[in-house]
Structures are given as structure tokens and as C-alpha cells.
Design an enzyme around this catalytic site. Structure first.
Site, short mmCIF file in Angstrom:
data_model
loop_
_atom_site.label_atom_id
_atom_site.label_comp_id
_atom_site.label_asym_id
_atom_site.label_seq_id
_atom_site.Cartn_x
_atom_site.Cartn_y
_atom_site.Cartn_z
N ARG A 14 0.81 -1.27 -0.07
CA ARG A 14 -0.15 -0.18 -0.40
C ARG A 14 0.75 1.57 0.15
NH1 ARG A 14 -5.67 0.27 3.70
NH2 ARG A 14 -5.82 -2.68 3.59
N TYR A 62 -18.54 13.62 -11.42
CA TYR A 62 -18.86 14.73 -12.08
C TYR A 62 -17.30 15.08 -12.94
CZ TYR A 62 -22.69 16.24 -9.10
OH TYR A 62 -23.36 16.00 -7.71
N HIS A 65 -7.70 -3.80 -6.91
CA HIS A 65 -7.58 -2.85 -5.44
C HIS A 65 -8.73 -2.90 -4.69
CE1 HIS A 65 -4.52 -0.41 -3.76
NE2 HIS A 65 -5.49 0.41 -3.08
#
Length: 748
Positions: free
Chosen positions: A32, A122, A78
């Protein structure tokens, strides 16, 4: 029910916890938080880019919704939540954070001033041309290993075949378990030149590399002011880079000057721009400088522009040095070049990063050209088979017409087996028995269309064969000759530099430490006033003299002090909060002042003020502390002469609080009063002097459910009368007893 063969394995709990925590830590570190030295990417970044590549969201195709990219990445590669994936996607699209952006964002992707990106439903994105051509190229040529995803339903690349040292170009930051990485971005062209220099001379030193990679190149520009320290940082992989913003002077109307900040330190991006503006405003409000008349942030998409309007007679150099010293206009970037190398975290020097990158480049180049060579050898085999087949095309047609099935034809072409095939003549059968095409050639012959027998098509086949032989010679030379391979890699790097390189943004220099002369504060006597609502203000001596009566009646705390002094506020939570007198507004008498909460860490919702004094007066006195559980001590005022804004003034046991703090120097007796009406008078000298970190001694033996309500300090020959249960009680007439006794119950 336990089976007979089962065995209980006894293990030390500490060993299990240690092993489990180490496994967890390594998972966070490797999977990570830390980038891989080969491609300079964290797993979430690598998976997001690969998913965009797989979805076909290329630089020359339309944008796609980020929500689609995030969802697909989370579902396939992921499974750690959409927010971390979208955050990684946003950062890779922000020009002010990355040396080279890897994602082309469309929509609101945040701003340098800390505004967040719009929701992923968006915004839209696609790959940058650089990413597609330099980070994701050749994935179809077996250049890297593919590993199963988390549920083994998909394959993902272990590492991307990045052709540039992305770890240096884009830098990295991440916090793992017990370690963190912080690598500054660098200039793409300089890094490529450094890699080429290493490839030409593997013994090059860090100093030699720094002739090409001169230092960090931040997307926000600015100035690195400790250039001479960079060599040590690059040799060790850790250190501190000092950064300054770029300042310009502009002349305004009326002869005034404008100090314009056009570039900021990389560490200032985000909320720290607002903090910088607040810090400058604080310098003005606290009278640290009177040269700044106005400050405005005129930054836009075109770049940073923070304007400070100055007085005509301003010493600009001194003011700039003050900003460097007192604000984040000069800041430190901590370097820790930690990355995953050979499967484990390692702090790397500049040369080690370049070494790992070059080693990786040779590995992917060898795999690429080996794959290409194998394909060309296959083509060569097929081409030679077709050319040979044209020469005996009549025989092949005869075999085809005389055979019962495709397998019979193939067997004849590869082994010369003629049994079961009808031939026109013995000569044809004898010629067929001599055929020895390969399996691949036989398949190509059977799939060959008749138009390939046209003369022009045959010429094309011959030319194609010549090109194939050239490719084979080229690939074999690359694979067998180090210099040829190195030159091919350097040629690719030159092409990347030519197309995507840009000029350096960050200047490098050795600057002297910022030194400025603080204007000396004119020392004067002021009067401190605090009302019962906790509002504080200071007034000058003349104002106090004119309003003495009203000041005394309206103020809970009132005393004179110097404007260079500090005010000490003691609370029932056992804390002391310090406030500089200069931070308290000097106002007209009828002005309200400001809440003391605004000037200190004191919180009126959680604690109550018991005593207020000036630091200078306090240093020469002694304080008596009394708590609800009847713990007493005397503390020298010197103990509180510290620079911290808040300290613990006394140690409290659980559930206890301070009920009384007062100077005890001129006093002779202590009187304690409990909630159940017990009074105890004893000599003050029975209360020992302790440090502020001590709990103290017991002053009174309290009964069950009883606690201390009040404490009083009495002078020797002055009567002190209080009203208790609507009757007057003279404390001096109470029986003199010893500390730590029960006392006398009042009959009032």
C-alpha cells in the site's frame, strides 16, 4: 468433538502478536504505502493506470467518468475502498503536485490552495500521452510478469514497464507502519541525462551524477537555498531541503511598493497557503511589523500571485527576511528516499535509484527484444516454407486433390508419408516422399490463398523475408551486445526527453540564513482588566487614572503590568495558561476587549478561572493551591516562569479539581471549609513547599461524601469575617488546630 489425531499447540501470546503485527506491517509497507523502485508507483497508482489502459481510455480517445475507472479498479484489482483510488487518481492529475502528470483530468480536480476535487461522478479522466507511451507501452511483449489479482479472477502486472525513473521524476510520499517515504520530484530532462551518464560509466559518483541531476525540481517552482547540502542528502538518501518562495518588488501608484509572491515552497500547497495569509495578518495585528498595509491573494489558473501592499519607507529586505523567518515562505522539505527494492523497503541513495532503474530497463528491454525475435523467427520459418512451397506448388496441389482429409495432407508435407494419397505418377509420389516442411510451415501452406501465387505477391513475400532477416539480425545484435542494447535504451530516453522535457522551475542556490532586526517594543506600563465574562483588555495609565472607580467596579481582575509581561491564568483543571500582554488589545476604556479564550488555550466551557496575575509579579511570590479533596501545597512562582502557552500548574488525582489559588507570602493562617460545614484553622507554615508536578499533602480529614468548598488565607492581626448560613463567622476566632485533622463543625 475433538478427533484423536488433533493436537493443541501451545504458543506464547506475545509471539503470536509479534508475528501478526510484523505480517500486517509488511503488508502495509509492500502492498500500500511505499512505491516500487522500478516503476516508482504505489500499488493503487499502478492498478489505476493499468485499469485505464485495459478500459482503452487512451490520450487520443474521449474522457471517461472517474466513477467508472474507480469502480472497475476496485472490483478487479484494488479492494480497499473507492476513496483511496479516487484520491490517487486525482493526485496523478494535479500539475502542482506531480513533476509530470500521469492522468489527464477533465473537470474540477482541486486547486493549489487546498480545494478538494469534485465528486467522482462529475469528473472525467483519460491517460496522458506520456503515460501511455512511456509507462504502459510494450505490455503485450511479455516485458513484465503478470500476477493473479486478489480473487484470482484477473491478471495484473507486478510492475509497469516504465522507461524513466519515475521515483525521481514524480517523487513519492507515503506513511507506512514504522516508516515513511518522502522523495522530491525532479526535472525529467535532467534525470534522463543522469541515467545516460550512468549507463556510459557505471563507476560515476553521486557528485558526477549531480552534474546532470542538479537537485529537486518542484512543480511550484521556488528556490532551494541549501544547494551545498544536496550532495550529502543524495548520498545518504535522507536530509532536509530548505525551500523559499520567489518574491518580486513592484512599484504601485503613489510611490508605494508591492511585495509580490509569484512562487511558493512545495510544502505550502493546500491549506498552508491560507495559513501563510493568516500568519502575515497575525504579524500585522501583533505589531511585529507595521510595514504591511494590506494583503490580497490574487492567485488564479495562471499561477500564484500573493500581493502585500507596503508603506513607502519600508525596509523591503528586512521585511522579506521576517517573512522567511516567521512564516512558511521559507520551509523545510524532509527527504527520506525509502522505496521497495528487491521485495523489501530500503533507503536508497541517488545512485542506487539510478542503478535499480537501469537494471530494470535492461531486463524489460531483453524480454521485449527476445519476444520480438521469437516472433520474427516464426515469421522467417513461415516465409521460407511459403517460398519453398511455390517451387513445388503443382505437387502440393496434386497431394491436396489425392488426399482424403487435412491430416493426411499435413502428415505428407511434414514427414513425406504418402500412404492413402492418389498420385498421377510414381514420380510425383517419390517427390512427395521427399517433402519435410515443419508443422508451422505446413499449417501456413494449407491456409495460403491462391492469389499469393501472383508474381507481384511473390515479390512482396521476398521483400518481407528480407525485412524479417534484417529484424532478426538487429534483435540478435541487441540481445548479444551490451553496447547496442544500451544505445537503444538511450535512444528511447532521448525521444522521451525531446517530446516531454521542460525547463527547470526550481532555482538552486546557497543563501544565507534569513536575519531580520525586530523593531524594539517601546516598554510602557499598562493596566490589565478582565471582567466576569472573561473579556480582557489593556488600557494606558492615563486612561486608568481617569476611570479608576468604574474600572474597579466593573473588573473581576485588575492590576498594572508592563506591556512586555505575560499574564498567567490559573484554572480549576490545574492548568496555567499564559498570554502575552502585547497580544491583548490596548483599547479605550469603554471598548469591550476580546474573550481570553481567543488569545490562549483556555476553554471557558471546560474550566473555570481561579486566579490571574502578571508573570513578573508572580515570579517573586508564592502560591497556595487547595483542591476539592483537601490536598494542599505551596509552590514558588518561579516554577511558572516558562515560555509555553499552557502547562500543568498542579497534579490532580482522578476526580479532583482545584478550588483555590492565591499568593500566600504575607499570610499566617490557612482556613479550610468543607461542604458539610466543618472549619479548620492552622498555621500556613504546616503546608510544605512542593514542585508544580506534585500532588501535595492532605490539609483536612474529610468525612464520607464531604469535600472542600472554600479555602482562606488570613493575616496575623486582621480580622476576616464571612457570612455562613445567614450568620457572620469570624475566621480568626476559630480554634487553632493542626493540619490533617477533622476541624470543628460550625453551629451556624
Amino acid at each position: 468433538m475433538q478427533e484423536k489425531n488433533d493436537q493443541i499447540i501451545r504458543t506464547d501470546y506475545a509471539e503470536i502478536m509479534q508475528k501478526s503485527y510484523i505480517d500486517y506491517a509488511m503488508s502495509v509497507i509492500i502492498a500500500r504505502a511505499l512505491p516500487d523502485v522500478r516503476d516508482g508507483l504505489k500499488p493503487v497508482q499502478r492498478r489505476t493506470l493499468y485499469d485505464m489502459y485495459e478500459l482503452g481510455i487512451r490520450y487520443d480517445r474521449p474522457y471517461r467518468k472517474c466513477a467508472r475507472i474507480v469502480g472497475d479498479t476496485m472490483g478487479k484489482y484494488h479492494p480497499h475502498g473507492d476513496s483511496s483510488i479516487y484520491e490517487a487518481l486525482v493526485v496523478m492529475a494535479q500539475e502542482f503536485k506531480k513533476g509530470q502528470t500521469l492522468v489527464d483530468g477533465h473537470g474540477n480536480f482541486g486547486s493549489i490552495e487546498g480545494d478538494g476535487a469534485a465528486a467522482m461522478r462529475y469528473t472525467e479522466a483519460r491517460l496522458q500521452k506520456l503515460t501511455q507511451e512511456v509507462y504502459l507501452a510494450d505490455l503485450d511483449k511479455n516485458v513484465v510478469d503478470f500476477i493473479p489479482n486478489f480473487d484470482e479472477t484477473e491478471k495484473e502486472p507486478e510492475v509497469l514497464p516504465v522507461k524513466i525513473p519515475n521515483l525521481l521524476v514524480n517523487g513519492a510520499d507515503g506513511i507506512a507502519v514504522g516508516m515513511a517515504t518522502s522523495i522530491p520530484p525532479h526535472n525529467l530532462g535532467e534525470v534522463i541525462d543522469g541515467v545516460k551518464a550512468y549507463m556510459k560509466n557505471n563507476d560515476i559518483t553521486t557528485k558526477g551524477l549531480m552534474r546532470y541531476i542538479k537537485g529537486p525540481d518542484f512543480p511550484t517552482g521556488g528556490i532551494v537555498v541549501n544547494q551545498d547540502e544536496l550532495r550529502k542528502i543524495y548520498e545518504t538518501g535522507s536530509g532536509k531541503i530548505r525551500l523559499r518562495g520567489k518574491v518580486e518588488i513592484e512599484k504601485a501608484k503613489g510611490g508605494r511598493l508591492h511585495l509580490v509572491i509569484t512562487e511558493i515552497p512545495y510544502t505550502m500547497i493546500g491549506a498552508n497557503i491560507g495559513k501563510f495569509l493568516n500568519d502575515v495578518a497575525t504579524l500585522v495585528e501583533s505589531k511585529k511589523t507595521t510595514d504591511i498595509l494590506d494583503i490580497s491573494n490574487q492567485s488564479s489558473k495562471e499561477g500564484i500571485r500573493i500581493v502585500l501592499e507596503l508603506r513607502r519607507d519600508t525596509d523591503v529586505d528586512n521585511l522579506v527576511n521576517m517573512l522567511y523567518k516567521k512564516t512558511r515562505l521559507e520551509d523545510t522539505f524532509g527527504v527520506n528516499m525509502l522505496a521497495v527494492a528487491d521485495g523489501r523497503p530500503e533507503t536508497l541513495s541517488l545512485k542506487q535509484v539510478v542503478e535499480h532503474h537501469v537494471e530494470f530497463q535492461f531486463e524489460i528491454a531483453n524480454r521485449k527484444y527476445r519476444t520480438l525475435l521469437d516472433k520474427e523467427l516464426e515469421k522467417k520459418e513461415v516465409q521460407e516454407g511459403l517460398m519453398k512451397a511455390v517451387d513445388v506448388i503443382d505437387l502440393i496441389i496434386e497431394i491436396l486433390r489425392g488426399s482424403k482429409n487435412q491430416q493426411q495432407v499435413k502428415k505428407c508435407l511434414t514427414t513425406g508419408e504418402t500412404e492413402g494419397i492418389r498420385f498421377k505418377s510414381k514420380a510425383s509420389q517419390k517427390a512427395a516422399a521427399q517433402l519435410r516442411f515443419t508443422e508451422r510451415q505446413a499449417t501456413a501452406i494449407l491456409e495460403m490463398r491462391l492469389y499469393r501465387l501472383i508474381g507481384l505477391e511473390m515479390e512482396a513475400l521476398l521483400k518481407e523475408h528480407e525485412a524479417t532477416l534484417e529484424h532478426i539480425a538487429k534483435y540478435e545484435d541487441l540481445l548479444n551486445n551490451y553496447d547496442s542494447m544500451a544505445q537503444a535504451i538511450m535512444n528511447e530516453l532521448d525521444a522521451v526527453k525531446k517530446e516531454f522535457g521542460r525547463k527547470r522551475r526550481t532555482a538552486l542556490e546557497n543563501a544565507q540564513e534569513a536575519v531580520f532586526e525586530e523593531k524594539k517594543i517601546e516598554e510602557m506600563e499598562v493596566w490589565f482588566l478582565m471582567d466576569r465574562f472573561g473579556y480582557v483588555k489593556t488600557i494606558d495609565r492615563q486612561t486608568y487614572e481617569r476611570n479608576k472607580e468604574n474600572a474597579c467596579s466593573e473588573s473581576k481582575y485588575l492590576f498594572s503590568c508592563m506591556n512586555t509581561d505575560r499574564i498567567c491564568i490559573f484554572t480549576d483543571a490545574g492548568r496555567m495558561h499564559a498570554v502575552k500582554v502585547l497580544d491583548i488589545p490596548l483599547v479605550k476604556f469603554r471598548d469591550k476587549g476580546v474573550p481570553v479564550d481567543n488569545l490562549s488555550n483556555y476553554n471557558s466551557q471546560e474550566e473555570q478561572i481561579l486566579y490571574v496575575a502578571g508573570m513578573e509579579e508572580l515570579k517573586h511570590s508564592q502560591l497556595l493551591f487547595a483542591t476539592q479533596k483537601a490536598m494542599l501545597k505551596q509552590v514558588s512562582g518561579q516554577e511558572f516562569d516558562v515560555t509555553k502557552r499552557t502547562i500543568m500548574a498542579t497534579k490532580l488525582t482522578e476526580g479532583d479539581k482545584v478550588i483555590f489559588v492565591a499568593p500566600s507570602d504575607a499570610m499566617e493562617y490557612v482556613v479550610l471549609q468543607s461542604t458539610q460545614g466543618y472549619f479548620l484553622r492552622f498555621l500556613k507554615q504546616e503546608v510544605p513547599e512542593k514542585k508544580k508536578g506534585a500532588i501535595g499533602v492532605r490539609g483536612m480529614r474529610l468525612g464520607e461524601q464531604d469535600q472542600l468548598e472554600h479555602a482562606y488565607l488570613l493575616e496575623g492581626h486582621t480580622e476576616y469575617t464571612i457570612e455562613y448560613k445567614e450568620k457572620k463567622l469570624t475566621l480568626n476566632r476559630l480554634r487553632l488546630a493542626k493540619r490533617d485533622t477533622k476541624g470543628t463543625k460550625s453551629r451556624a
